[in-house]
Design an enzyme around this catalytic site. Sequence first.
Site, PDB file in Angstrom:
ATOM      1  N   LYS A   1      19.332 -30.488 -13.357  1.00 55.96           N
ATOM      2  CA  LYS A   1      19.084 -31.927 -13.308  1.00 55.96           C
ATOM      3  C   LYS A   1      20.404 -32.706 -13.216  1.00 55.96           C
ATOM      4  O   LYS A   1      21.161 -32.511 -12.295  1.00 55.96           O
ATOM      5  CB  LYS A   1      18.234 -32.306 -14.523  1.00 55.96           C
ATOM      6  CG  LYS A   1      17.030 -31.381 -14.743  1.00 55.96           C
ATOM      7  CD  LYS A   1      16.031 -31.494 -13.622  1.00 55.96           C
ATOM      8  CE  LYS A   1      14.903 -30.488 -13.575  1.00 55.96           C
ATOM      9  NZ  LYS A   1      14.716 -29.433 -14.481  1.00 55.96           N
TER      10      LYS A   1
ATOM     11  N   TYR B   1       8.507 -30.754 -21.799  1.00 52.97           N
ATOM     12  CA  TYR B   1       8.377 -30.342 -20.401  1.00 52.97           C
ATOM     13  C   TYR B   1       7.290 -29.254 -20.319  1.00 52.97           C
ATOM     14  O   TYR B   1       7.270 -28.329 -21.142  1.00 52.97           O
ATOM     15  CB  TYR B   1       9.736 -29.818 -19.902  1.00 52.97           C
ATOM     16  CG  TYR B   1       9.651 -29.034 -18.633  1.00 52.97           C
ATOM     17  CD1 TYR B   1       9.134 -29.606 -17.476  1.00 52.97           C
ATOM     18  CD2 TYR B   1      10.064 -27.708 -18.574  1.00 52.97           C
ATOM     19  CE1 TYR B   1       9.036 -28.874 -16.305  1.00 52.97           C
ATOM     20  CE2 TYR B   1       9.974 -26.975 -17.406  1.00 52.97           C
ATOM     21  CZ  TYR B   1       9.456 -27.559 -16.278  1.00 52.97           C
ATOM     22  OH  TYR B   1       9.347 -26.825 -15.128  1.00 52.97           O
TER      23      TYR B   1
ATOM     24  N   ARG C   1      28.065  -9.512 -15.043  1.00 49.46           N
ATOM     25  CA  ARG C   1      26.966  -9.907 -15.939  1.00 49.46           C
ATOM     26  C   ARG C   1      27.523 -10.230 -17.319  1.00 49.46           C
ATOM     27  O   ARG C   1      27.095 -11.170 -17.986  1.00 49.46           O
ATOM     28  CB  ARG C   1      25.886  -8.808 -16.015  1.00 49.46           C
ATOM     29  CG  ARG C   1      24.852  -9.075 -17.084  1.00 49.46           C
ATOM     30  CD  ARG C   1      23.556  -8.287 -16.956  1.00 49.46           C
ATOM     31  NE  ARG C   1      23.694  -6.925 -16.468  1.00 49.46           N
ATOM     32  CZ  ARG C   1      24.197  -5.904 -17.174  1.00 49.46           C
ATOM     33  NH1 ARG C   1      24.631  -6.080 -18.406  1.00 49.46           N
ATOM     34  NH2 ARG C   1      24.272  -4.703 -16.645  1.00 49.46           N
TER      35      ARG C   1
ATOM     36  N   ASP D   1      16.622 -30.337 -26.565  1.00 51.67           N
ATOM     37  CA  ASP D   1      16.706 -30.311 -25.111  1.00 51.67           C
ATOM     38  C   ASP D   1      17.249 -31.676 -24.681  1.00 51.67           C
ATOM     39  O   ASP D   1      16.567 -32.694 -24.799  1.00 51.67           O
ATOM     40  CB  ASP D   1      15.307 -30.036 -24.527  1.00 51.67           C
ATOM     41  CG  ASP D   1      15.324 -29.890 -23.010  1.00 51.67           C
ATOM     42  OD1 ASP D   1      16.219 -30.476 -22.375  1.00 51.67           O
ATOM     43  OD2 ASP D   1      14.438 -29.210 -22.475  1.00 51.67           O
TER      44      ASP D   1
HETATM   45  N1  PLP Z   1      13.801 -28.969 -19.951  1.00 53.49           N
HETATM   46  C1  PLP Z   1      13.444 -30.086 -19.305  1.00 53.49           C
HETATM   47  C2  PLP Z   1      13.415 -31.384 -20.037  1.00 53.49           C
HETATM   48  C3  PLP Z   1      13.060 -30.031 -17.950  1.00 53.49           C
HETATM   49  O1  PLP Z   1      12.688 -31.157 -17.327  1.00 53.49           O
HETATM   50  C4  PLP Z   1      13.084 -28.765 -17.296  1.00 53.49           C
HETATM   51  C5  PLP Z   1      12.698 -28.652 -15.879  1.00 53.49           C
HETATM   52  O2  PLP Z   1      12.140 -29.559 -15.284  1.00 53.49           O
HETATM   53  C6  PLP Z   1      13.468 -27.634 -18.016  1.00 53.49           C
HETATM   54  C7  PLP Z   1      13.838 -27.769 -19.334  1.00 53.49           C
HETATM   55  C8  PLP Z   1      13.483 -26.268 -17.366  1.00 53.49           C
HETATM   56  O3  PLP Z   1      14.591 -26.141 -16.553  1.00 53.49           O
HETATM   57  P1  PLP Z   1      14.651 -25.213 -15.229  1.00 53.49           P
HETATM   58  O4  PLP Z   1      13.679 -25.800 -14.246  1.00 53.49           O
HETATM   59  O5  PLP Z   1      16.070 -25.305 -14.804  1.00 53.49           O
HETATM   60  O6  PLP Z   1      14.249 -23.831 -15.652  1.00 53.49           O
END
Ligand code: PLP
Length: 386
Positions: free
Chosen positions: A201, A103, A50, A176
């Site tokens: 992604k 998101y 961890r 992000d």
């Molecule tokens: N940020 C964006 C732009 C996303 O599209 C997503 C998920 O679709 C996330 C963060 C969250 O990521 P995770 O699904 O890996 O928790």
Amino acid sequence: MKFETKAIHLGEEPNLEAGGYGDAVMAIHLTTTFARKQVDVPTQGYEYSRSGNPTRDALEKRLAGLENAKFALAFASGLAAETNLILSLLKPGDHVLAFDDLYGGTRRLFNRVFRERFGIQFSYVDARNIEMMKLSIKKETKLIWLETPTNPLLKICDIQAIAEIASEKQIIVVVDNTFLSPYFQKPLDLGADISLHSTTKYMNGHSDSVGGCLMLNNQTFYEKLKFTQNAVGAILSPFDSYMILRGTKTLAIRMKQHEANALKISQFLEKHSKITKVIYPGLESHPEHHLATRQMSGFGGMISFELNAPLNETKQFVERLKYPLIAESLGGVESLVEIPALMTHASIPKEERAKIGLSDNLVRLSVGIENVEDLIEDLEQALDKV
Ligand code: PLP
């Protein structure tokens, strides 16, 4: 070292010393704990997985390099990375100024967890409007949270201009960067403090690993984030760390193909009589096309569009597609299609969606790296029947 070379070699240098086997790829260190010879000397600094694991460390080294960052941390998901960030750098009463088109899961985390349960304030502003951003800063504002391009409306804000305002007031800027990957955008180079990804992604790129990461240069923030990561335990597993190490090796060639396909598809859609709106940063019709050209080194593989048809017909169109899978998520080699109002952004109330311009029949397409002629032919046959 250039991007493509870092993406293959950084963090995965073979161990050719005595005791090493010269593995060409990083071993998956599944061990939970590390034995030592002397009670008070952890072997090569490792104690418990961890707190630190060689496979995760290799990945973090690679990830930092890809965004020209000093530090990176890998988490169990994109949302785990976001949670860790807020827990590390904010306290009740602090204010976060966020882009109004995020998101859906990020907004849910902000509103339903950190606002309702932990007393952190959030306000949502169209970050393309710099004056509005300035006016919305309060004395409690500690963080500006940007997503650019946004999910799903692909709005683009000026990272550098916002970072300049923020640094005058010592506000931390988080970007992000999931939609573009470090191949097409490097937020830290533009003045942001922390870059964030859902590695689920493009970074992984094969729709078979859930993860997240943060990249940054500030040592004090890094130490706080690392402390919280160990305290809370939101780490990426050794196997998933290996998957991202593997995925990033082809990131550059994948991103180029995603972009080439997306550009052709967006041009096809823009000319089609049954399509009323196409949103793709590479099209001159995109409102921030010029900013995109300056700030990003490519336009990515995400397209959103609207049909000249009601929701039920839009649903039928999506269901008629042969190649794109109807699925949430994005950034995999296979094309994925969805209707955000019914799927990824359903957790955002309808009035909120309407305020930011997210219509019920908007279709989001994550363009894969299949043959683009097959994809266009498929879209054509599905549109013919609308
Ligand atoms: N940020 C964006 C732009 C996303 O599209 C997503 C998920 O679709 C996330 C963060 C969250 O990521 P995770 O699904 O890996 O928790």
